[in-house]
Design a protein around this motif. Sequence first.
Motif, PDB file in Angstrom:
ATOM      1  N   GLU A 337      37.029  42.264  34.348  1.00 50.02           N
ATOM      2  CA  GLU A 337      36.284  42.058  33.421  1.00 50.02           C
ATOM      3  C   GLU A 337      36.932  42.637  32.108  1.00 50.02           C
ATOM      4  O   GLU A 337      36.339  42.463  30.831  1.00 50.02           O
ATOM      5  N   LYS A 338      38.043  43.081  31.936  1.00 47.44           N
ATOM      6  CA  LYS A 338      38.873  43.271  30.889  1.00 47.44           C
ATOM      7  C   LYS A 338      39.634  42.092  30.277  1.00 47.44           C
ATOM      8  O   LYS A 338      40.108  42.024  29.191  1.00 47.44           O
ATOM      9  N   VAL A 339      39.465  40.855  31.014  1.00 46.14           N
ATOM     10  CA  VAL A 339      40.062  39.567  30.665  1.00 46.14           C
ATOM     11  C   VAL A 339      39.029  38.609  30.264  1.00 46.14           C
ATOM     12  O   VAL A 339      38.021  38.397  30.836  1.00 46.14           O
ATOM     13  N   ASP A 340      39.088  38.073  29.191  1.00 47.77           N
ATOM     14  CA  ASP A 340      38.287  37.144  28.575  1.00 47.77           C
ATOM     15  C   ASP A 340      38.713  35.681  29.143  1.00 47.77           C
ATOM     16  O   ASP A 340      39.645  35.173  28.711  1.00 47.77           O
ATOM     17  N   LEU A 341      38.065  35.438  30.450  1.00 45.59           N
ATOM     18  CA  LEU A 341      38.399  34.174  31.265  1.00 45.59           C
ATOM     19  C   LEU A 341      38.314  32.933  30.457  1.00 45.59           C
ATOM     20  O   LEU A 341      39.188  32.201  30.491  1.00 45.59           O
ATOM     21  N   ALA A 342      37.029  32.632  29.825  1.00 50.46           N
ATOM     22  CA  ALA A 342      37.083  31.551  28.915  1.00 50.46           C
ATOM     23  C   ALA A 342      37.747  31.351  27.955  1.00 50.46           C
ATOM     24  O   ALA A 342      38.266  30.222  27.703  1.00 50.46           O
ATOM     25  N   ALA A 343      37.992  32.402  27.079  1.00 51.30           N
ATOM     26  CA  ALA A 343      39.094  32.173  26.030  1.00 51.30           C
ATOM     27  C   ALA A 343      40.482  31.942  26.561  1.00 51.30           C
ATOM     28  O   ALA A 343      41.367  30.961  26.063  1.00 51.30           O
ATOM     29  N   LEU A 344      40.913  32.522  27.731  1.00 54.58           N
ATOM     30  CA  LEU A 344      42.142  32.086  28.386  1.00 54.58           C
ATOM     31  C   LEU A 344      42.293  30.672  28.986  1.00 54.58           C
ATOM     32  O   LEU A 344      43.483  30.126  28.937  1.00 54.58           O
ATOM     33  N   VAL A 345      41.297  30.256  29.510  1.00 55.18           N
ATOM     34  CA  VAL A 345      41.281  28.871  30.002  1.00 55.18           C
ATOM     35  C   VAL A 345      41.329  27.923  28.487  1.00 55.18           C
ATOM     36  O   VAL A 345      42.214  26.719  28.666  1.00 55.18           O
ATOM     37  N   GLU A 346      40.659  28.357  27.471  1.00 52.63           N
ATOM     38  CA  GLU A 346      40.956  27.621  26.293  1.00 52.63           C
ATOM     39  C   GLU A 346      42.297  27.597  25.964  1.00 52.63           C
ATOM     40  O   GLU A 346      43.214  26.691  25.585  1.00 52.63           O
ATOM     41  N   ARG A 347      43.076  28.784  26.072  1.00 56.59           N
ATOM     42  CA  ARG A 347      44.291  28.708  25.517  1.00 56.59           C
ATOM     43  C   ARG A 347      45.381  28.097  26.397  1.00 56.59           C
ATOM     44  O   ARG A 347      46.548  27.762  25.883  1.00 56.59           O
ATOM     45  N   THR A 348      44.969  28.119  27.809  1.00 59.44           N
ATOM     46  CA  THR A 348      45.957  27.204  28.740  1.00 59.44           C
ATOM     47  C   THR A 348      45.680  25.725  28.693  1.00 59.44           C
ATOM     48  O   THR A 348      46.050  25.278  29.610  1.00 59.44           O
ATOM     49  N   ARG A 349      44.851  25.390  27.778  1.00 53.08           N
ATOM     50  CA  ARG A 349      44.305  23.953  28.311  1.00 53.08           C
ATOM     51  C   ARG A 349      45.453  22.950  28.158  1.00 53.08           C
ATOM     52  O   ARG A 349      45.168  21.783  28.917  1.00 53.08           O
ATOM     53  N   ASN A 350      46.643  23.117  27.668  1.00 55.06           N
ATOM     54  CA  ASN A 350      47.489  22.089  27.594  1.00 55.06           C
ATOM     55  C   ASN A 350      48.748  22.401  28.811  1.00 55.06           C
ATOM     56  O   ASN A 350      49.512  21.604  28.868  1.00 55.06           O
ATOM     57  N   LEU A 351      48.493  23.429  29.484  1.00 52.67           N
ATOM     58  CA  LEU A 351      49.091  23.658  30.645  1.00 52.67           C
ATOM     59  C   LEU A 351      48.883  22.736  31.937  1.00 52.67           C
ATOM     60  O   LEU A 351      47.606  22.491  32.045  1.00 52.67           O
ATOM     61  N   HIS A 352      49.780  22.546  32.667  1.00 52.96           N
ATOM     62  CA  HIS A 352      49.428  22.005  34.213  1.00 52.96           C
ATOM     63  C   HIS A 352      48.521  22.817  35.061  1.00 52.96           C
ATOM     64  O   HIS A 352      48.742  24.137  34.587  1.00 52.96           O
ATOM     65  N   PRO A 353      47.735  22.401  35.612  1.00 52.30           N
ATOM     66  CA  PRO A 353      46.695  23.414  36.435  1.00 52.30           C
ATOM     67  C   PRO A 353      47.557  24.455  37.202  1.00 52.30           C
ATOM     68  O   PRO A 353      47.204  25.546  37.258  1.00 52.30           O
ATOM     69  N   ARG A 354      48.866  24.123  37.650  1.00 50.50           N
ATOM     70  CA  ARG A 354      49.719  25.107  38.320  1.00 50.50           C
ATOM     71  C   ARG A 354      50.038  26.384  37.486  1.00 50.50           C
ATOM     72  O   ARG A 354      49.997  27.359  37.995  1.00 50.50           O
ATOM     73  N   GLU A 355      50.337  26.150  36.101  1.00 56.02           N
ATOM     74  CA  GLU A 355      50.707  27.261  35.173  1.00 56.02           C
ATOM     75  C   GLU A 355      49.358  27.931  34.915  1.00 56.02           C
ATOM     76  O   GLU A 355      49.526  28.926  34.311  1.00 56.02           O
ATOM     77  N   THR A 356      48.540  27.182  34.583  1.00 59.46           N
ATOM     78  CA  THR A 356      47.005  27.687  34.213  1.00 59.46           C
ATOM     79  C   THR A 356      46.548  28.604  35.211  1.00 59.46           C
ATOM     80  O   THR A 356      46.116  30.004  34.507  1.00 59.46           O
ATOM     81  N   THR A 357      46.388  28.459  36.496  1.00 59.93           N
ATOM     82  CA  THR A 357      45.990  29.323  37.355  1.00 59.93           C
ATOM     83  C   THR A 357      47.025  30.554  37.737  1.00 59.93           C
ATOM     84  O   THR A 357      46.270  31.865  37.791  1.00 59.93           O
ATOM     85  N   LEU A 358      48.290  30.454  37.569  1.00 60.78           N
ATOM     86  CA  LEU A 358      49.123  31.580  37.460  1.00 60.78           C
ATOM     87  C   LEU A 358      48.991  32.470  36.324  1.00 60.78           C
ATOM     88  O   LEU A 358      49.016  33.742  36.522  1.00 60.78           O
ATOM     89  N   ALA A 359      48.589  31.832  35.036  1.00 61.47           N
ATOM     90  CA  ALA A 359      48.525  32.586  33.814  1.00 61.47           C
ATOM     91  C   ALA A 359      47.298  33.358  34.332  1.00 61.47           C
ATOM     92  O   ALA A 359      47.132  34.542  33.561  1.00 61.47           O
ATOM     93  N   LEU A 360      46.041  32.750  34.593  1.00 61.98           N
ATOM     94  CA  LEU A 360      44.689  33.392  34.934  1.00 61.98           C
ATOM     95  C   LEU A 360      44.867  34.612  35.731  1.00 61.98           C
ATOM     96  O   LEU A 360      44.352  35.764  35.497  1.00 61.98           O
ATOM     97  N   THR A 361      45.509  34.495  36.996  1.00 64.00           N
ATOM     98  CA  THR A 361      45.430  35.588  37.908  1.00 64.00           C
ATOM     99  C   THR A 361      46.400  36.556  37.648  1.00 64.00           C
ATOM    100  O   THR A 361      46.101  37.671  37.997  1.00 64.00           O
ATOM    101  N   SER A 362      47.510  36.028  36.719  1.00 61.04           N
ATOM    102  CA  SER A 362      48.566  37.020  36.401  1.00 61.04           C
ATOM    103  C   SER A 362      47.721  38.220  35.150  1.00 61.04           C
ATOM    104  O   SER A 362      48.166  39.252  35.130  1.00 61.04           O
ATOM    105  N   ALA A 363      47.016  37.514  34.368  1.00 62.50           N
ATOM    106  CA  ALA A 363      46.202  38.206  33.377  1.00 62.50           C
ATOM    107  C   ALA A 363      45.454  39.419  34.249  1.00 62.50           C
ATOM    108  O   ALA A 363      45.251  40.480  33.785  1.00 62.50           O
ATOM    109  N   VAL A 364      44.660  38.933  35.294  1.00 65.95           N
ATOM    110  CA  VAL A 364      43.912  40.052  35.945  1.00 65.95           C
ATOM    111  C   VAL A 364      44.776  41.274  36.491  1.00 65.95           C
ATOM    112  O   VAL A 364      44.528  42.084  36.353  1.00 65.95           O
TER     113      VAL A 364
END
Length: 411
Positions: A337-364
């Motif tokens: 709940e400390k991570v703004d998931l929607a904002a992080l999805v927007e910031r990683t929009r130009n990344l490959h899904p491979r890099e996006t999922t890594l960024a999201l789970t790493s943030a949590v």
Amino acid sequence: MSGGQSGLPRLLAAAETAAPADAIDVIAEDLRRRFNAAKVSFLIVDLTGKAVARLSTAAAASEREAERIPLFGSVYEEVIRTQRLHQEATSHGHRVIVPVTNRGDAIGLLEVLLPADPGEAVLDAVGEAAHALAYIVIANGRFTDLYAWGKRSRPPTLAAEIQYQLLPPSLSCEAAQFTLSGNLEPSEDLSGDTFDYTQDRDTLHVSVTDPMGHDIDAALAATVLVGALRGARRAGADLAEQAHRADQALIDHGRGHATGQLLRINLHTGRARLVNAGHPWPLRMREGAVEAITCEVDHPFGLSELTPHPYRVQDLDLRPGDRLLMFTDGMLERHGEKVDLAALVERTRNLHPRETTLALTSAVRDAANGRLEDDATAVCLDWHGPQETQRHVGSGADTQQASAARTKDQS
């Protein structure tokens, strides 16, 4: 040095003749012989996606010793992220690093130290060797633990060991109509979360599931759940029947309950359908804006005796260029709940899904200071369009053609 004709058939034949654990040495020996390479290494990406292990020689591998290198800020991270060849002049020779990737699955890297600046023919030959190496690792992984060992920074728990057998063989997949990737944290201590996908001639199937509980009980529940879903899917059951069989399997075997989401996309028409069994709403990014898909939520799997009504199959609005994110509640609750998931999805929009999922789970995981109380799983799907009208639009997804492209970085 001369590149010569394609050596791919010869490499594959030689690798097949070698012992499974020695197959990568076939590539190394070939490059040494053909181009007088001083050093040849295969670096495999570990389960965390944040480090690589250098599997250089059969001797080192047999002794279960390998140099493990953090990816953050390294040239290796750049090559994996961009899927582009890197070359540079060093005091010891000319260093070339090539991605070893198959259908978007970033398996690792091939690093070669050559005596002089290579020409295009030699670079083509090294790229071809990396392409062959991807198939060699995939094929020989069925017969040896070498590559599974190389992926592990530390031994996983028993629950995690069970759950990794439930995951698809590759956590990423690129196809004409879509690019998909998933990631899970904590990688060595999983306790319930799973995701799955498969593509047949007409359909893409995706599921994300999260059994209640932790440790071995959750892993056993996940085994029953994933087994029931795969069995139903392979028998040709529709989404409602798949959900029903998963629900009944947990009840029959006394494995509690689990939330889950089942997605099915027609690859010819683009029609997407969804079952939500008590699971968090997915997120969709369309033209840069992220919103929750507020679908109807049915009871979790394993609870139909308490709430006996059939699972609803719903249409999901999915258009070419959309990015869809499915995830478990560990991405939202407790530290999530400390991570703004929607904002992080927007910031990683130009990344490959491979890099996006890594960024999201790493943030949590970072929000929990590395100590997650619940699994955090994310699956990212870029939808390019139906087979008949497929076109790539602004998803940031790279392809195998991009993987073959080169950029020269001098240092």
